[in-house]
Design a protein around this motif. Structure first.
Motif, PDB file in Angstrom:
ATOM      1  N   ALA A 176       0.834  -1.204   0.000  1.00 31.19           N
ATOM      2  CA  ALA A 176       0.000   0.000   0.000  1.00 31.19           C
ATOM      3  C   ALA A 176       0.867   1.252   0.000  1.00 31.19           C
ATOM      4  O   ALA A 176       0.591   2.211  -0.735  1.00 31.19           O
ATOM      5  N   GLN A 177       1.914   1.259   0.809  1.00 32.59           N
ATOM      6  CA  GLN A 177       2.802   2.423   0.836  1.00 32.59           C
ATOM      7  C   GLN A 177       3.531   2.583  -0.498  1.00 32.59           C
ATOM      8  O   GLN A 177       3.762   3.702  -0.949  1.00 32.59           O
ATOM      9  N   SER A 178       3.887   1.486  -1.127  1.00 33.13           N
ATOM     10  CA  SER A 178       4.544   1.553  -2.439  1.00 33.13           C
ATOM     11  C   SER A 178       3.609   2.166  -3.477  1.00 33.13           C
ATOM     12  O   SER A 178       4.039   2.965  -4.311  1.00 33.13           O
ATOM     13  N   ALA A 179       2.345   1.790  -3.428  1.00 33.04           N
ATOM     14  CA  ALA A 179       1.376   2.347  -4.371  1.00 33.04           C
ATOM     15  C   ALA A 179       1.256   3.854  -4.187  1.00 33.04           C
ATOM     16  O   ALA A 179       1.232   4.607  -5.168  1.00 33.04           O
ATOM     17  N   LEU A 180       1.208   4.301  -2.955  1.00 30.15           N
ATOM     18  CA  LEU A 180       1.126   5.745  -2.712  1.00 30.15           C
ATOM     19  C   LEU A 180       2.401   6.443  -3.147  1.00 30.15           C
ATOM     20  O   LEU A 180       2.356   7.541  -3.696  1.00 30.15           O
ATOM     21  N   CYS A 201      15.375  16.622  -1.733  1.00 32.96           N
ATOM     22  CA  CYS A 201      15.753  15.258  -2.119  1.00 32.96           C
ATOM     23  C   CYS A 201      14.561  14.324  -1.961  1.00 32.96           C
ATOM     24  O   CYS A 201      13.642  14.586  -1.214  1.00 32.96           O
ATOM     25  N   SER A 202      14.645  13.214  -2.644  1.00 30.81           N
ATOM     26  CA  SER A 202      13.637  12.167  -2.547  1.00 30.81           C
ATOM     27  C   SER A 202      14.211  11.007  -1.727  1.00 30.81           C
ATOM     28  O   SER A 202      15.421  10.790  -1.743  1.00 30.81           O
ATOM     29  N   HIS A 203      13.351  10.284  -1.070  1.00 31.65           N
ATOM     30  CA  HIS A 203      13.777   9.092  -0.360  1.00 31.65           C
ATOM     31  C   HIS A 203      13.797   7.885  -1.288  1.00 31.65           C
ATOM     32  O   HIS A 203      14.136   6.794  -0.881  1.00 31.65           O
ATOM     33  N   ARG A 204      13.404   8.099  -2.537  1.00 29.67           N
ATOM     34  CA  ARG A 204      13.374   7.027  -3.535  1.00 29.67           C
ATOM     35  C   ARG A 204      14.286   7.414  -4.691  1.00 29.67           C
ATOM     36  O   ARG A 204      14.500   8.588  -4.949  1.00 29.67           O
ATOM     37  N   PRO A 205      14.764   6.435  -5.411  1.00 22.01           N
ATOM     38  CA  PRO A 205      15.548   6.764  -6.617  1.00 22.01           C
ATOM     39  C   PRO A 205      14.682   7.534  -7.621  1.00 22.01           C
ATOM     40  O   PRO A 205      13.498   7.250  -7.761  1.00 22.01           O
ATOM     41  N   ARG A 206      15.277   8.489  -8.271  1.00 21.02           N
ATOM     42  CA  ARG A 206      14.578   9.271  -9.291  1.00 21.02           C
ATOM     43  C   ARG A 206      15.449   9.326 -10.544  1.00 21.02           C
ATOM     44  O   ARG A 206      16.162  10.288 -10.780  1.00 21.02           O
ATOM     45  N   PRO A 207      15.396   8.306 -11.367  1.00 19.89           N
ATOM     46  CA  PRO A 207      16.276   8.262 -12.532  1.00 19.89           C
ATOM     47  C   PRO A 207      16.058   9.425 -13.500  1.00 19.89           C
ATOM     48  O   PRO A 207      16.943   9.787 -14.250  1.00 19.89           O
ATOM     49  N   TRP A 208      14.876  10.007 -13.493  1.00 16.49           N
ATOM     50  CA  TRP A 208      14.559  11.100 -14.397  1.00 16.49           C
ATOM     51  C   TRP A 208      15.122  12.436 -13.921  1.00 16.49           C
ATOM     52  O   TRP A 208      15.160  13.393 -14.665  1.00 16.49           O
ATOM     53  N   ALA A 209      15.559  12.514 -12.663  1.00 18.44           N
ATOM     54  CA  ALA A 209      15.999  13.810 -12.106  1.00 18.44           C
ATOM     55  C   ALA A 209      17.418  14.164 -12.556  1.00 18.44           C
ATOM     56  O   ALA A 209      18.256  13.356 -12.788  1.00 18.44           O
ATOM     57  N   ALA A 266      11.144   1.444   2.922  1.00 20.63           N
ATOM     58  CA  ALA A 266      12.293   2.148   3.502  1.00 20.63           C
ATOM     59  C   ALA A 266      12.090   3.656   3.430  1.00 20.63           C
ATOM     60  O   ALA A 266      12.359   4.368   4.403  1.00 20.63           O
ATOM     61  N   GLU A 267      11.578   4.130   2.300  1.00 21.12           N
ATOM     62  CA  GLU A 267      11.409   5.583   2.173  1.00 21.12           C
ATOM     63  C   GLU A 267      10.346   6.118   3.124  1.00 21.12           C
ATOM     64  O   GLU A 267      10.482   7.218   3.659  1.00 21.12           O
ATOM     65  N   ALA A 268       9.297   5.348   3.380  1.00 25.83           N
ATOM     66  CA  ALA A 268       8.272   5.796   4.333  1.00 25.83           C
ATOM     67  C   ALA A 268       8.844   5.831   5.745  1.00 25.83           C
ATOM     68  O   ALA A 268       8.579   6.760   6.511  1.00 25.83           O
ATOM     69  N   ILE A 269       9.646   4.841   6.088  1.00 26.23           N
ATOM     70  CA  ILE A 269      10.247   4.805   7.419  1.00 26.23           C
ATOM     71  C   ILE A 269      11.253   5.946   7.572  1.00 26.23           C
ATOM     72  O   ILE A 269      11.376   6.542   8.644  1.00 26.23           O
ATOM     73  N   MET A 270      11.964   6.285   6.491  1.00 23.04           N
ATOM     74  CA  MET A 270      12.949   7.367   6.554  1.00 23.04           C
ATOM     75  C   MET A 270      12.300   8.709   6.871  1.00 23.04           C
ATOM     76  O   MET A 270      12.943   9.596   7.422  1.00 23.04           O
ATOM     77  N   GLU A 271      11.038   8.860   6.523  1.00 24.19           N
ATOM     78  CA  GLU A 271      10.343  10.118   6.784  1.00 24.19           C
ATOM     79  C   GLU A 271       9.911  10.259   8.234  1.00 24.19           C
ATOM     80  O   GLU A 271       9.547  11.341   8.669  1.00 24.19           O
ATOM     81  N   THR A 272       9.904   9.177   8.976  1.00 24.37           N
ATOM     82  CA  THR A 272       9.392   9.218  10.337  1.00 24.37           C
ATOM     83  C   THR A 272      10.509   9.483  11.334  1.00 24.37           C
ATOM     84  O   THR A 272      11.674   9.209  11.079  1.00 24.37           O
ATOM     85  N   GLY A 273      10.120  10.019  12.466  1.00 17.65           N
ATOM     86  CA  GLY A 273      11.054  10.186  13.569  1.00 17.65           C
ATOM     87  C   GLY A 273      11.923  11.423  13.510  1.00 17.65           C
ATOM     88  O   GLY A 273      12.635  11.725  14.452  1.00 17.65           O
TER      89      GLY A 273
END
Length: 120
Positions: A20-24, A112-120, A87-94
């Motif tokens: 679910a988090q991946s879909a979002l 920055c993004s917590h996920r890879p962004r090959p287009w950036a 991992a990226e959702a957890i990185m946003e917490t805390g």
């Protein structure tokens, strides 16, 4: 180390939360998600009846799915809710506001993004 003693109900619900988090994170509109994904993507742990509802949908995807989660399974999932996810959702917490991603840009306070962004 791989734990083999985790009940499949807990593992299934944890996997559903990650999906679910991946879909979002892939910017799929929440209204377009199946109900079980909406339940599992919630920031706060949903009540037990909603977890059972999500389990009913998710269990159809598990071979030889066991019975719905029991009280101990529910308590474990609800307790660990903030730690289950991508991992990226957890990185946003805390952290503070600088780590949270802006929903419009998917970038944090550092740009920055917590996920890879090959287009950036």
């Amino acid at each position: 180390m791989l734990r083999r003693d985790v009940p499949s109900q807990r593992a299934g619900l944890a996997a559903a939360r990650v999906a679910a988090q991946s879909a979002l994170a892939d910017r799929i509109e929440p209204d377009a998600l199946p109900r079980w994904m909406t339940i599992m993507a919630a920031p706060a742990a949903p009540p037990a009846d909603r977890l059972v509802e999500a389990w009913r949908a998710v269990s159809l995807l598990q071979p030889d799915a066991p019975q719905p989660p029991g009280e101990a399974d529910m308590e474990a999932i609800r307790t660990l809710w903030p730690l289950i996810g991508t991992a990226e959702a957890i990185m946003e917490t805390g952290g503070d506001i600088r780590l949270r991603c802006d929903p419009a840009t998917a970038l944090n306070g550092y740009g920055c993004s917590h996920r890879p962004r090959p287009w950036a």
